[in-house]
Design a protein around this motif. Sequence first.
Motif, PDB file in Angstrom:
ATOM      1  N   VAL A 182       0.819  -1.205   0.000  1.00  0.00           N
ATOM      2  CA  VAL A 182       0.000   0.000   0.000  1.00  0.00           C
ATOM      3  C   VAL A 182       0.859   1.265   0.000  1.00  0.00           C
ATOM      4  CG1 VAL A 182      -1.785   1.287   1.258  1.00  0.00           C
ATOM      5  CG2 VAL A 182      -1.900  -1.208   1.120  1.00  0.00           C
ATOM      6  N   ASP A 183       1.967   1.253   0.766  1.00  0.00           N
ATOM      7  CA  ASP A 183       2.780   2.468   0.865  1.00  0.00           C
ATOM      8  C   ASP A 183       3.880   2.555  -0.195  1.00  0.00           C
ATOM      9  OD1 ASP A 183       4.558   0.599   1.799  1.00  0.00           O
ATOM     10  OD2 ASP A 183       4.605   1.344   3.859  1.00  0.00           O
ATOM     11  N   GLY A 184       3.972   1.544  -1.056  1.00  0.00           N
ATOM     12  CA  GLY A 184       4.891   1.608  -2.185  1.00  0.00           C
ATOM     13  C   GLY A 184       6.356   1.512  -1.835  1.00  0.00           C
ATOM     14  N   ASP A 185       6.713   0.872  -0.710  1.00  0.00           N
ATOM     15  CA  ASP A 185       8.120   0.775  -0.331  1.00  0.00           C
ATOM     16  C   ASP A 185       8.772  -0.533  -0.757  1.00  0.00           C
ATOM     17  OD1 ASP A 185       7.002  -1.008   1.417  1.00  0.00           O
ATOM     18  OD2 ASP A 185       7.865  -0.115   3.235  1.00  0.00           O
ATOM     19  N   GLY A 186       8.067  -1.346  -1.552  1.00  0.00           N
ATOM     20  CA  GLY A 186       8.648  -2.558  -2.114  1.00  0.00           C
ATOM     21  C   GLY A 186       8.392  -3.824  -1.333  1.00  0.00           C
ATOM     22  N   ASP A 187       7.749  -3.730  -0.170  1.00  0.00           N
ATOM     23  CA  ASP A 187       7.435  -4.940   0.581  1.00  0.00           C
ATOM     24  C   ASP A 187       6.032  -4.832   1.183  1.00  0.00           C
ATOM     25  OD1 ASP A 187       7.642  -3.203   2.727  1.00  0.00           O
ATOM     26  OD2 ASP A 187       9.566  -3.990   3.412  1.00  0.00           O
ATOM     27  N   LEU A 196      -3.764   0.552   5.827  1.00  0.00           N
ATOM     28  CA  LEU A 196      -5.074   0.081   5.393  1.00  0.00           C
ATOM     29  C   LEU A 196      -6.128   0.316   6.486  1.00  0.00           C
ATOM     30  CD1 LEU A 196      -6.775  -1.481   3.288  1.00  0.00           C
ATOM     31  CD2 LEU A 196      -6.066  -3.586   4.420  1.00  0.00           C
ATOM     32  N   ILE A 197      -5.788  -0.007   7.743  1.00  0.00           N
ATOM     33  CA  ILE A 197      -6.725   0.172   8.861  1.00  0.00           C
ATOM     34  C   ILE A 197      -7.068   1.637   9.037  1.00  0.00           C
ATOM     35  CG2 ILE A 197      -6.942   0.002  11.381  1.00  0.00           C
ATOM     36  CD1 ILE A 197      -5.280  -2.599  11.182  1.00  0.00           C
ATOM     37  N   ALA A 198      -6.071   2.524   8.914  1.00  0.00           N
ATOM     38  CA  ALA A 198      -6.291   3.951   9.122  1.00  0.00           C
ATOM     39  C   ALA A 198      -7.234   4.519   8.081  1.00  0.00           C
ATOM     40  CB  ALA A 198      -4.962   4.690   9.099  1.00  0.00           C
ATOM     41  N   ASN A 199      -7.256   3.915   6.899  1.00  0.00           N
ATOM     42  CA  ASN A 199      -8.090   4.450   5.817  1.00  0.00           C
ATOM     43  C   ASN A 199      -9.325   3.597   5.556  1.00  0.00           C
ATOM     44  OD1 ASN A 199      -6.510   6.836   4.465  1.00  0.00           O
ATOM     45  ND2 ASN A 199      -4.968   5.259   4.916  1.00  0.00           N
ATOM     46  N   TYR A 200      -9.559   2.599   6.394  1.00  0.00           N
ATOM     47  CA  TYR A 200     -10.671   1.682   6.161  1.00  0.00           C
ATOM     48  C   TYR A 200     -12.008   2.438   6.162  1.00  0.00           C
ATOM     49  CZ  TYR A 200     -13.670  -2.431   6.596  1.00  0.00           C
ATOM     50  OH  TYR A 200     -14.612  -3.378   6.377  1.00  0.00           O
TER      51      TYR A 200
END
Length: 208
Positions: A182-187, A196-200
Amino acid sequence: GGQEFWLDDIQSTEGECDWGYEDLAPSLAMGPGASFTTDGLPSKTRDFILWDGTPFTTGNVRVSMGNQACDSGQELKLRSATVMHDILGSGVSYENVEWAYGYYGGSINFDINGDFRFENNVNALDGQTIGSCLVTIVPVTADCGWIQVDGIVDTIAIGGQELFVDCLKGDEVETAPTPGDVDGDGDVDVDDLMNLIANYGSSCSGCP
Protein backbone atom coordinates in the motif's frame (compact mmCIF):
# COMPACT_ATOMS: atom_id res chain seq x y z
CA GLY A 1 13.25 0.17 -54.69
CA GLY A 2 13.41 2.89 -57.30
CA GLN A 3 14.86 3.96 -60.62
CA GLU A 4 16.71 6.88 -59.05
CA PHE A 5 16.67 6.24 -55.30
CA TRP A 6 18.87 6.62 -52.20
CA LEU A 7 18.59 5.14 -48.71
CA ASP A 8 20.58 5.94 -45.60
CA ASP A 9 20.74 5.56 -41.83
CA ILE A 10 19.16 2.13 -41.44
CA GLN A 11 21.46 1.72 -38.44
CA SER A 12 19.89 4.65 -36.62
CA THR A 13 17.22 3.58 -34.16
CA GLU A 14 15.28 5.46 -31.54
CA GLY A 15 17.27 6.70 -28.59
CA GLU A 16 20.95 7.18 -27.93
CA CYS A 17 23.34 4.54 -26.65
CA ASP A 18 22.83 3.55 -23.04
CA TRP A 19 26.40 2.20 -23.00
CA GLY A 20 28.89 3.31 -25.64
CA TYR A 21 32.24 2.69 -23.88
CA GLU A 22 33.18 6.36 -24.12
CA ASP A 23 34.18 6.48 -20.44
CA LEU A 24 36.81 3.74 -20.79
CA ALA A 25 40.48 4.64 -21.09
CA PRO A 26 41.51 4.62 -24.78
CA SER A 27 44.54 2.49 -23.89
CA LEU A 28 42.49 -0.12 -22.01
CA ALA A 29 43.41 -3.74 -22.78
CA MET A 30 42.10 -6.70 -20.76
CA GLY A 31 42.68 -10.42 -20.81
CA PRO A 32 40.03 -12.98 -19.83
CA GLY A 33 38.80 -12.71 -16.24
CA ALA A 34 38.97 -8.93 -15.91
CA SER A 35 36.11 -6.95 -14.37
CA PHE A 36 35.27 -3.39 -15.37
CA THR A 37 32.40 -0.94 -15.23
CA THR A 38 31.21 1.27 -18.07
CA ASP A 39 28.64 3.96 -17.29
CA GLY A 40 27.52 2.04 -14.20
CA LEU A 41 27.20 -1.27 -16.05
CA PRO A 42 29.06 -4.17 -14.34
CA SER A 43 31.02 -6.08 -16.98
CA LYS A 44 33.56 -8.89 -17.31
CA THR A 45 35.84 -10.37 -19.92
CA ARG A 46 35.77 -14.14 -20.40
CA ASP A 47 37.54 -16.86 -22.32
CA PHE A 48 36.44 -17.45 -25.89
CA ILE A 49 34.99 -20.97 -26.15
CA LEU A 50 36.12 -22.98 -29.15
CA TRP A 51 33.98 -25.35 -31.22
CA ASP A 52 34.97 -28.36 -29.09
CA GLY A 53 34.15 -26.61 -25.80
CA THR A 54 37.71 -25.81 -24.80
CA PRO A 55 38.51 -22.24 -23.66
CA PHE A 56 40.94 -20.02 -25.54
CA THR A 57 42.72 -18.28 -22.68
CA THR A 58 45.06 -15.81 -24.40
CA GLY A 59 42.57 -13.51 -26.12
CA ASN A 60 42.00 -9.88 -25.21
CA VAL A 61 39.46 -7.07 -25.20
CA ARG A 62 40.68 -3.60 -26.16
CA VAL A 63 39.24 -0.15 -26.69
CA SER A 64 39.30 0.76 -30.38
CA MET A 65 38.69 3.96 -32.31
CA GLY A 66 38.27 2.20 -35.67
CA ASN A 67 34.51 2.83 -35.98
CA GLN A 68 34.19 -0.73 -37.26
CA ALA A 69 30.94 -1.55 -35.42
CA CYS A 70 28.53 0.69 -37.37
CA ASP A 71 28.85 3.50 -34.84
CA SER A 72 31.20 6.36 -34.01
CA GLY A 73 33.49 6.95 -31.05
CA GLN A 74 35.07 4.31 -28.86
CA GLU A 75 34.17 0.65 -29.24
CA LEU A 76 35.40 -2.67 -27.90
CA LYS A 77 37.57 -4.91 -30.05
CA LEU A 78 37.30 -8.62 -29.17
CA ARG A 79 40.23 -10.71 -30.32
CA SER A 80 39.39 -14.32 -29.44
CA ALA A 81 37.70 -13.13 -26.26
CA THR A 82 34.24 -12.51 -24.82
CA VAL A 83 32.69 -9.54 -23.03
CA MET A 84 29.71 -9.97 -20.70
CA HIS A 85 27.45 -7.17 -19.44
CA ASP A 86 25.37 -7.68 -16.28
CA ILE A 87 22.46 -5.38 -17.06
CA LEU A 88 20.50 -6.59 -14.04
CA GLY A 89 23.54 -5.80 -11.92
CA SER A 90 23.12 -2.14 -12.86
CA GLY A 91 19.75 -2.22 -11.08
CA VAL A 92 17.33 -2.88 -13.97
CA SER A 93 16.52 -5.36 -16.69
CA TYR A 94 16.24 -4.28 -20.31
CA GLU A 95 14.05 -5.29 -23.22
CA ASN A 96 14.18 -4.44 -26.93
CA VAL A 97 17.97 -4.52 -26.66
CA GLU A 98 20.18 -3.51 -29.58
CA TRP A 99 23.96 -3.87 -29.89
CA ALA A 100 26.04 -2.57 -32.79
CA TYR A 101 28.57 -5.09 -34.12
CA GLY A 102 31.42 -5.28 -36.60
CA TYR A 103 32.16 -8.84 -37.76
CA TYR A 104 35.41 -9.57 -39.59
CA GLY A 105 35.52 -13.35 -39.61
CA GLY A 106 35.78 -16.29 -37.27
CA SER A 107 33.46 -18.04 -34.87
CA ILE A 108 31.05 -16.39 -32.43
CA ASN A 109 30.10 -16.97 -28.81
CA PHE A 110 26.76 -15.51 -27.74
CA ASP A 111 24.93 -15.72 -24.44
CA ILE A 112 21.70 -14.22 -23.14
CA ASN A 113 20.60 -14.83 -19.55
CA GLY A 114 23.05 -17.72 -19.23
CA ASP A 115 21.91 -19.50 -22.42
CA PHE A 116 25.11 -20.05 -24.46
CA ARG A 117 25.55 -20.52 -28.21
CA PHE A 118 28.58 -21.25 -30.40
CA GLU A 119 28.13 -20.35 -34.06
CA ASN A 120 30.40 -20.24 -37.10
CA ASN A 121 29.43 -16.64 -37.92
CA VAL A 122 27.30 -13.81 -36.58
CA ASN A 123 24.52 -14.30 -39.16
CA ALA A 124 23.84 -17.79 -37.77
CA LEU A 125 22.34 -16.12 -34.69
CA ASP A 126 19.51 -14.65 -36.77
CA GLY A 127 16.10 -16.06 -35.84
CA GLN A 128 17.31 -18.03 -32.82
CA THR A 129 15.59 -17.93 -29.44
CA ILE A 130 18.32 -17.56 -26.81
CA GLY A 131 17.62 -17.04 -23.13
CA SER A 132 13.88 -16.75 -23.95
CA CYS A 133 14.68 -13.86 -26.32
CA LEU A 134 14.36 -13.68 -30.10
CA VAL A 135 17.59 -12.60 -31.81
CA THR A 136 17.56 -10.76 -35.13
CA ILE A 137 20.67 -9.75 -37.08
CA VAL A 138 20.21 -6.55 -39.08
CA PRO A 139 23.19 -6.03 -41.43
CA VAL A 140 24.01 -2.46 -42.47
CA THR A 141 27.09 -3.25 -44.55
CA ALA A 142 28.83 -6.53 -45.35
CA ASP A 143 30.85 -6.17 -42.15
CA CYS A 144 28.65 -4.45 -39.57
CA GLY A 145 25.11 -4.04 -38.35
CA TRP A 146 22.87 -4.47 -35.32
CA ILE A 147 22.04 -7.40 -33.07
CA GLN A 148 18.43 -6.92 -31.95
CA VAL A 149 17.09 -8.86 -28.96
CA ASP A 150 13.36 -9.07 -28.32
CA GLY A 151 12.71 -10.12 -24.73
CA ILE A 152 13.85 -9.34 -21.20
CA VAL A 153 17.64 -9.28 -20.91
CA ASP A 154 19.36 -9.60 -17.53
CA THR A 155 22.82 -10.52 -18.87
CA ILE A 156 24.23 -10.48 -22.39
CA ALA A 157 27.61 -11.62 -23.68
CA ILE A 158 29.32 -11.88 -27.04
CA GLY A 159 32.69 -13.20 -28.10
CA GLY A 160 34.51 -13.37 -31.39
CA GLN A 161 37.82 -13.97 -33.04
CA GLU A 162 37.75 -10.64 -34.88
CA LEU A 163 34.74 -8.76 -33.58
CA PHE A 164 33.85 -5.19 -32.57
CA VAL A 165 30.88 -4.06 -30.44
CA ASP A 166 29.47 -0.62 -29.63
CA CYS A 167 26.32 1.21 -28.58
CA LEU A 168 24.37 -1.18 -26.35
CA LYS A 169 20.88 0.16 -25.67
CA GLY A 170 17.30 -0.81 -24.87
CA ASP A 171 14.23 -0.04 -22.80
CA GLU A 172 14.18 -0.36 -19.03
CA VAL A 173 11.73 -2.98 -17.77
CA GLU A 174 9.44 -1.43 -15.20
CA THR A 175 8.96 -3.64 -12.15
CA ALA A 176 5.38 -4.66 -11.46
CA PRO A 177 3.90 -3.36 -8.20
CA THR A 178 3.76 -5.85 -5.34
CA PRO A 179 0.15 -6.75 -4.42
CA GLY A 180 -0.59 -5.43 -0.91
CA ASP A 181 2.27 -2.91 -0.94
CA VAL A 182 0.00 0.00 0.00
CA ASP A 183 2.78 2.47 0.87
CA GLY A 184 4.89 1.61 -2.19
CA ASP A 185 8.12 0.78 -0.33
CA GLY A 186 8.65 -2.56 -2.11
CA ASP A 187 7.44 -4.94 0.58
CA VAL A 188 4.24 -5.98 2.37
CA ASP A 189 4.51 -5.55 6.13
CA VAL A 190 2.77 -4.15 9.23
CA ASP A 191 3.09 -0.59 7.88
CA ASP A 192 0.85 -1.51 4.96
CA LEU A 193 -1.67 -3.10 7.34
CA MET A 194 -1.73 0.01 9.58
CA ASN A 195 -2.15 2.21 6.51
CA LEU A 196 -5.07 0.08 5.39
CA ILE A 197 -6.73 0.17 8.86
CA ALA A 198 -6.29 3.95 9.12
CA ASN A 199 -8.09 4.45 5.82
CA TYR A 200 -10.67 1.68 6.16
CA GLY A 201 -14.11 2.74 5.05
CA SER A 202 -12.96 6.02 3.48
CA SER A 203 -12.85 6.79 -0.21
CA CYS A 204 -10.43 8.88 -2.23
CA SER A 205 -9.25 9.34 -5.82
CA GLY A 206 -6.03 7.60 -6.77
CA CYS A 207 -5.51 5.71 -3.51
CA PRO A 208 -3.65 2.38 -3.71
